[in-house]
Write a protein that holds these residues in place. Structure first.
Motif, PDB file in Angstrom:
ATOM      1  N   THR A   2      70.330   7.874 -13.009  1.00  0.00           N
ATOM      2  CA  THR A   2      70.361   7.417 -11.630  1.00  0.00           C
ATOM      3  C   THR A   2      68.955   7.265 -11.075  1.00  0.00           C
ATOM      4  O   THR A   2      68.073   8.058 -11.361  1.00  0.00           O
ATOM      5  CB  THR A   2      71.144   8.413 -10.748  1.00  0.00           C
ATOM      6  N   GLU A   3      68.738   6.201 -10.305  1.00  0.00           N
ATOM      7  CA  GLU A   3      67.445   5.994  -9.670  1.00  0.00           C
ATOM      8  C   GLU A   3      67.421   6.625  -8.289  1.00  0.00           C
ATOM      9  O   GLU A   3      66.380   6.684  -7.652  1.00  0.00           O
ATOM     10  CB  GLU A   3      67.151   4.496  -9.569  1.00  0.00           C
ATOM     11  N   LYS A   4      68.574   7.088  -7.811  1.00  0.00           N
ATOM     12  CA  LYS A   4      68.656   7.613  -6.467  1.00  0.00           C
ATOM     13  C   LYS A   4      68.534   9.135  -6.464  1.00  0.00           C
ATOM     14  O   LYS A   4      68.925   9.806  -7.408  1.00  0.00           O
ATOM     15  CB  LYS A   4      69.980   7.198  -5.816  1.00  0.00           C
ATOM     16  N   LEU A   5      67.986   9.642  -5.355  1.00  0.00           N
ATOM     17  CA  LEU A   5      67.874  11.076  -5.163  1.00  0.00           C
ATOM     18  C   LEU A   5      68.683  11.468  -3.932  1.00  0.00           C
ATOM     19  O   LEU A   5      68.779  10.702  -2.971  1.00  0.00           O
ATOM     20  CB  LEU A   5      66.411  11.482  -4.967  1.00  0.00           C
ATOM     21  N   TYR A   6      69.242  12.680  -3.975  1.00  0.00           N
ATOM     22  CA  TYR A   6      70.076  13.143  -2.878  1.00  0.00           C
ATOM     23  C   TYR A   6      69.672  14.562  -2.495  1.00  0.00           C
ATOM     24  O   TYR A   6      69.064  15.290  -3.273  1.00  0.00           O
ATOM     25  CB  TYR A   6      71.557  13.109  -3.280  1.00  0.00           C
ATOM     26  N   TYR A   7      70.058  14.938  -1.278  1.00  0.00           N
ATOM     27  CA  TYR A   7      69.689  16.277  -0.800  1.00  0.00           C
ATOM     28  C   TYR A   7      70.717  16.755   0.213  1.00  0.00           C
ATOM     29  O   TYR A   7      71.352  15.946   0.903  1.00  0.00           O
ATOM     30  CB  TYR A   7      68.303  16.247  -0.165  1.00  0.00           C
ATOM     31  N   TRP A   8      70.878  18.061   0.307  1.00  0.00           N
ATOM     32  CA  TRP A   8      71.807  18.670   1.254  1.00  0.00           C
ATOM     33  C   TRP A   8      71.467  20.149   1.314  1.00  0.00           C
ATOM     34  O   TRP A   8      70.531  20.600   0.659  1.00  0.00           O
ATOM     35  CB  TRP A   8      73.256  18.443   0.802  1.00  0.00           C
ATOM     36  N   ALA A   9      72.190  20.886   2.101  1.00  0.00           N
ATOM     37  CA  ALA A   9      72.002  22.337   2.173  1.00  0.00           C
ATOM     38  C   ALA A   9      73.364  23.012   2.097  1.00  0.00           C
ATOM     39  O   ALA A   9      74.397  22.388   2.328  1.00  0.00           O
ATOM     40  CB  ALA A   9      71.284  22.720   3.469  1.00  0.00           C
ATOM     41  N   GLU A  10      73.359  24.294   1.776  1.00  0.00           N
ATOM     42  CA  GLU A  10      74.615  25.006   1.563  1.00  0.00           C
ATOM     43  C   GLU A  10      75.395  25.252   2.853  1.00  0.00           C
ATOM     44  O   GLU A  10      76.601  25.367   2.847  1.00  0.00           O
ATOM     45  CB  GLU A  10      74.350  26.360   0.880  1.00  0.00           C
ATOM     46  N   ASN A  11      74.704  25.352   3.965  1.00  0.00           N
ATOM     47  CA  ASN A  11      75.373  25.743   5.209  1.00  0.00           C
ATOM     48  C   ASN A  11      75.125  24.689   6.278  1.00  0.00           C
ATOM     49  O   ASN A  11      74.303  24.868   7.166  1.00  0.00           O
ATOM     50  CB  ASN A  11      74.851  27.109   5.673  1.00  0.00           C
ATOM     51  N   LEU A  12      75.848  23.586   6.168  1.00  0.00           N
ATOM     52  CA  LEU A  12      75.682  22.494   7.124  1.00  0.00           C
ATOM     53  C   LEU A  12      77.027  22.127   7.746  1.00  0.00           C
ATOM     54  O   LEU A  12      77.463  20.974   7.697  1.00  0.00           O
ATOM     55  CB  LEU A  12      75.059  21.273   6.431  1.00  0.00           C
ATOM     56  N   GLU A  13      77.684  23.115   8.337  1.00  0.00           N
ATOM     57  CA  GLU A  13      78.975  22.875   8.960  1.00  0.00           C
ATOM     58  C   GLU A  13      78.820  21.943  10.164  1.00  0.00           C
ATOM     59  O   GLU A  13      77.867  22.058  10.931  1.00  0.00           O
ATOM     60  CB  GLU A  13      79.590  24.197   9.412  1.00  0.00           C
ATOM     61  N   GLY A  14      79.753  21.015  10.283  1.00  0.00           N
ATOM     62  CA  GLY A  14      79.720  20.081  11.398  1.00  0.00           C
ATOM     63  C   GLY A  14      78.999  18.795  11.092  1.00  0.00           C
ATOM     64  O   GLY A  14      79.093  17.832  11.852  1.00  0.00           O
ATOM     65  N   ILE A 156      62.412  13.699 -13.441  1.00  0.00           N
ATOM     66  CA  ILE A 156      62.555  13.950 -12.008  1.00  0.00           C
ATOM     67  C   ILE A 156      61.596  15.054 -11.587  1.00  0.00           C
ATOM     68  O   ILE A 156      61.250  15.935 -12.386  1.00  0.00           O
ATOM     69  CB  ILE A 156      64.006  14.323 -11.655  1.00  0.00           C
ATOM     70  N   VAL A 157      61.135  14.991 -10.358  1.00  0.00           N
ATOM     71  CA  VAL A 157      60.144  15.948  -9.866  1.00  0.00           C
ATOM     72  C   VAL A 157      60.834  17.063  -9.089  1.00  0.00           C
ATOM     73  O   VAL A 157      61.688  16.809  -8.241  1.00  0.00           O
ATOM     74  CB  VAL A 157      59.119  15.232  -8.957  1.00  0.00           C
ATOM     75  N   TYR A 158      60.464  18.292  -9.374  1.00  0.00           N
ATOM     76  CA  TYR A 158      60.986  19.450  -8.650  1.00  0.00           C
ATOM     77  C   TYR A 158      59.995  19.845  -7.565  1.00  0.00           C
ATOM     78  O   TYR A 158      58.789  19.980  -7.840  1.00  0.00           O
ATOM     79  CB  TYR A 158      61.195  20.627  -9.601  1.00  0.00           C
ATOM     80  N   GLU A 159      60.476  20.021  -6.348  1.00  0.00           N
ATOM     81  CA  GLU A 159      59.585  20.482  -5.290  1.00  0.00           C
ATOM     82  C   GLU A 159      59.329  21.979  -5.467  1.00  0.00           C
ATOM     83  O   GLU A 159      60.266  22.752  -5.671  1.00  0.00           O
ATOM     84  CB  GLU A 159      60.153  20.164  -3.900  1.00  0.00           C
ATOM     85  N   LYS A 160      58.069  22.364  -5.418  1.00  0.00           N
ATOM     86  CA  LYS A 160      57.701  23.750  -5.705  1.00  0.00           C
ATOM     87  C   LYS A 160      57.947  24.669  -4.517  1.00  0.00           C
ATOM     88  O   LYS A 160      58.280  25.845  -4.686  1.00  0.00           O
ATOM     89  CB  LYS A 160      56.230  23.817  -6.120  1.00  0.00           C
ATOM     90  N   SER A 161      57.782  24.158  -3.298  1.00  0.00           N
ATOM     91  CA  SER A 161      58.002  24.984  -2.110  1.00  0.00           C
ATOM     92  C   SER A 161      58.362  24.085  -0.944  1.00  0.00           C
ATOM     93  O   SER A 161      58.286  22.863  -1.030  1.00  0.00           O
ATOM     94  CB  SER A 161      56.740  25.799  -1.773  1.00  0.00           C
ATOM     95  N   LYS A 162      58.756  24.717   0.175  1.00  0.00           N
ATOM     96  CA  LYS A 162      59.104  23.975   1.374  1.00  0.00           C
ATOM     97  C   LYS A 162      58.301  24.526   2.551  1.00  0.00           C
ATOM     98  O   LYS A 162      58.070  25.737   2.647  1.00  0.00           O
ATOM     99  CB  LYS A 162      60.605  24.105   1.670  1.00  0.00           C
ATOM    100  N   SER A 163      57.879  23.620   3.441  1.00  0.00           N
ATOM    101  CA  SER A 163      57.136  24.031   4.634  1.00  0.00           C
ATOM    102  C   SER A 163      57.712  23.329   5.852  1.00  0.00           C
ATOM    103  O   SER A 163      58.160  22.185   5.772  1.00  0.00           O
ATOM    104  CB  SER A 163      55.646  23.689   4.499  1.00  0.00           C
ATOM    105  N   TYR A 164      57.671  24.027   6.982  1.00  0.00           N
ATOM    106  CA  TYR A 164      58.223  23.502   8.233  1.00  0.00           C
ATOM    107  C   TYR A 164      57.103  23.388   9.259  1.00  0.00           C
ATOM    108  O   TYR A 164      56.297  24.312   9.434  1.00  0.00           O
ATOM    109  CB  TYR A 164      59.317  24.434   8.734  1.00  0.00           C
ATOM    110  N   ILE A 165      57.026  22.246   9.952  1.00  0.00           N
ATOM    111  CA  ILE A 165      56.026  22.033  10.998  1.00  0.00           C
ATOM    112  C   ILE A 165      56.768  21.777  12.307  1.00  0.00           C
ATOM    113  O   ILE A 165      57.348  20.711  12.509  1.00  0.00           O
ATOM    114  CB  ILE A 165      55.094  20.841  10.664  1.00  0.00           C
ATOM    115  N   PRO A 166      56.790  22.769  13.206  1.00  0.00           N
ATOM    116  CA  PRO A 166      57.532  22.613  14.462  1.00  0.00           C
ATOM    117  C   PRO A 166      56.777  21.745  15.460  1.00  0.00           C
ATOM    118  O   PRO A 166      55.606  21.405  15.264  1.00  0.00           O
ATOM    119  CB  PRO A 166      57.655  24.053  14.966  1.00  0.00           C
TER     120      PRO A 166
END
Length: 639
Positions: A2-14, A156-166
């Motif tokens: 697949t050429e497409k990438l997808y993403y989601w999270a475990e707790n996304l109710e609603g 495919i590339v694995y992201e090593k970490s995640k950062s949030y900028i508020p």
């Protein structure tokens, strides 16, 4: 694969996404992902949930659907008569056991994607122990599946970490207390109860930049070199090539900056937009490589990147992310100036959020996510009115979207060539930002007569009323700044229009192509490769009577550089069989001048070819066009 990438999270109710039936409850992603929608549409909460709740990586959610492969394995078993061995055991029950194992794999829900991947790994481990007498087909097919998955994992590339900028971020201390970070503490109090997990290691507010710079500049040579490289990129993208130095001055609590030959001064005296640019790019650039200098991918979740920034600078920020970092970015935004990036890069994705009351209980809501590119609803979601406001210092008028996309690519290529041929000119031109130093205006060729390009457009109400009575058209200068108008060569057939343009525009403000249209300036190889691809996907009814192999007979580099005919007709004339009627077309949009069919689709394929083949060469006419355009931009942006 697949050429497409997808993403989601475990707790996304609603939250609910109907983007791809094959990947339910997930969103397709690319390098730059924009979340748009009205206020209270659920964008920010979704962004934070992606950051907080996803313990799995992008490849986990993008793992390919292997149902077809397992169905093929089932067919092999059904057609085989030999004894089935499971490891060292053979039994009459093995066939039933194997069928159940494969049926379970076929019926296994593909969401959550990470669980599907775990189920697959267990299944394939058991299947690799299976042997069927008198045939190797089953073993070969299992190996083929394993290779397919290995290729996916390796590429495919694995992201090593995640950062949030508020949204709450800034480089200036807001308290006298040392070693405190109020913005981060506020973000923790509002959003992140687990302060051990969410802290200054993965929340970026700009408060740590002073200490970060001090650590690097007082550290190893490689760390100092990294800061130097970052300063050069800042100079290139945001400071008009002026030398930039960031200094954590020892007797202050705020970063100092030195620009060009100016005196060093505290960052607080720098514009808020440029401070934002530093906050949003520093960590992303620093994390772009590991200790060995190899690219390293991370994910960044950013609230409203456009805060305090001019539209052109926001675009430059996105170019920085695409060109100088390997990361994945997720943004909430209300900036309409970012939308046309979806036309210019295949690494951009726009998702629209809509808040809808639940049918069973109107007091509760669901949040629907839709993929979108350019539509009226998208603009309405951002609160953009139909009126256009031109903020750039000059405008380049082109006949339509395809001309804009081609010329944008030409300009990028021209700059890349200048970098090795004329460094001084390259440094001068590379500072020019779209939507700041220049912007494009798209017009339809037939609508030119509805515009007046006269600089003496009436100023008073009475003069305007008299002017309108003369039916001289709407003033271009009233809605756009200094303009360069690029017209297709086929305008030459309309002597009145030519006369009108030459009367109202100075010679340096008008370019009439010496060929039918912009497509005729494309390099031959790109046209041939895309044409071959398009031909292979044509319906038999359309392609019948044409021989695509005849394209290889085109030896002249300027075959498509024609004054009267579009590349559609030129392609058809080359590949048409002798007995095929001249009225039948494969590429031309009708039997007239031969403009290419489905111009925008063809354009996107050409741009994709350019991106995949960086060594493509511009035609002389494309290069001349770039020279004229950059000279116009330079003139309009000179002090």
């Amino acid at each position: 694969m697949t050429e497409k990438l997808y993403y989601w999270a475990e707790n996304l109710e609603g939250y609910n996404s109907d983007i791809d039936n094959d990947f339910p409850y997930s969103i397709e992603i690319k390098r730059l992902n924009f979340f748009i929608g009205k206020n209270n549409a659920g964008k920010s909460r979704f962004l934070r949930n992606l950051f907080i709740n996803s313990t799995h990586t992008i490849p986990d959610f993008s793992f390919p659907n292997l149902s077809n492969y397992f169905t093929e394995l089932k067919s092999i078993i059904e057609s085989s008569q030999g004894t089935i061995w499971l490891g060292a055991m053979s039994s009459g029950e093995n066939r039933t056991t194997l069928f159940k194992l494969i049926n379970d794999a076929i019926d296994c829900p593909i969401f959550p994607r990470n669980r599907y991947k775990e189920n697959y790994q267990r299944t394939i481990d058991q299947l690799s122990k299976v042997r069927i007498e008198y045939t190797q087909e089953f073993t070969y097919k299992v190996s083929e599946i394993q290779k397919y998955v290995n290729d996916f994992e390796n590429n495919i590339v694995y992201e090593k970490s995640k950062s949030y900028i508020p949204i709450l971020r800034g480089m200036r201390p807001v308290t006298e207390q040392e070693n405190t970070q109020p913005y981060i503490k506020r973000a923790q109090k509002d959003y992140f109860s687990d302060t051990n997990k969410f802290n200054s290691n993965n929340i970026i507010t700009g408060e740590c930049l002073y200490n970060e710079l001090k650590i690097h500049l007082l550290g190893e040579p490689e760390q100092r070199e990294l800061i130097k490289d970052y300063e050069e990129k800042l100079s290139q993208y945001f400071f008009d090539n002026e030398t930039v130095s960031l200094i954590p001055k020892h007797d202050q609590d705020v970063v100092n900056i030195k620009i060009g030959n100016d005196q060093q001064f505290p960052i607080s005296q720098l514009g808020d937009g440029l401070q934002q640019a530093i906050i949003l790019t520093y960590e992303a650039y620093i994390k772009s490589k590991d200790k060995e200098g190899k690219p390293e991918t991370h994910a960044f979740f950013i609230e409203e990147p456009e805060l305090h920034m001019h539209a052109g600078m926001v675009r430059q920020l996105m170019n920085f992310y695409l060109n100088e970092t390997p990361h994945y970015y997720f943004f909430t935004t209300h900036s309409n100036h970012l939308l046309d990036m979806a036309d210019e890069s295949d690494q951009v994705m726009i998702q629209k959020f809509v808040k809808q009351p639940k049918e069973e209980d109107p007091t509760k809501f669901d949040f629907k996510i839709y993929r979108c590119d350019r539509d009226r609803d998208l603009l309405a979601s951002l609160g953009v009115r139909p009126s256009s406001v031109y903020l750039a210092n000059c405008t380049i008028w082109v006949e339509g979207i395809t001309d804009r996309l081609y010329i944008t690519k030409y300009m990028e290529k021209y700059l890349a060539e200048l970098e090795s041929a004329d460094m001084e000119l390259y440094k001068k031109y590379r500072r020019f930002m779209p939507n700041y130093h220049y912007t494009f205006v798209e017009y339809a060729g037939s609508n030119l007569s509805h515009w007046s390009f006269d600089d003496d457009y009436p100023k008073t109400r009475e003069e305007r009323i008299e002017f309108l009575k003369q039916d001289r058209g709407q003033s271009a200068t009233a809605v756009a700044s200094d303009m360069l108008l690029i017209a297709d060569g086929d305008i030459q057939k309309n002597s009145e229009k030519i006369k009108f343009l030459r009367k109202e525009l100075n010679k340096e403000n008008l370019i009439i192509l010496d060929c039918k249209e912009t497509e005729n300036t494309l390099p031959k190889d790109s046209i041939l490769r895309v044409a071959q691809k398009k031909f292979s996907n044509m319906k038999r009814k359309t392609s019948q009577g044409f021989n695509i192999e005849k394209l290889e007979g085109i030896n002249s580099l300027d075959y498509f550089d024609h004054k009267d005919y579009g590349i559609g007709k030129l392609l058809d004339d080359q590949i048409r069989n002798p007995r095929t009627s001249a009225e039948k077309t494969a590429f031309a949009d009708g039997t007239g001048v031969g403009t290419i069919k489905y111009k925008l689709d063809f354009c996107r394929e050409i741009i994709k070819y350019f991106d995949e083949n960086p060594d493509w060469e511009m035609t002389p006419k494309a290069k001349d066009l770039c020279i004229r355009i950059f000279k116009h931009i330079e003139k309009c942006n000179s002090n």
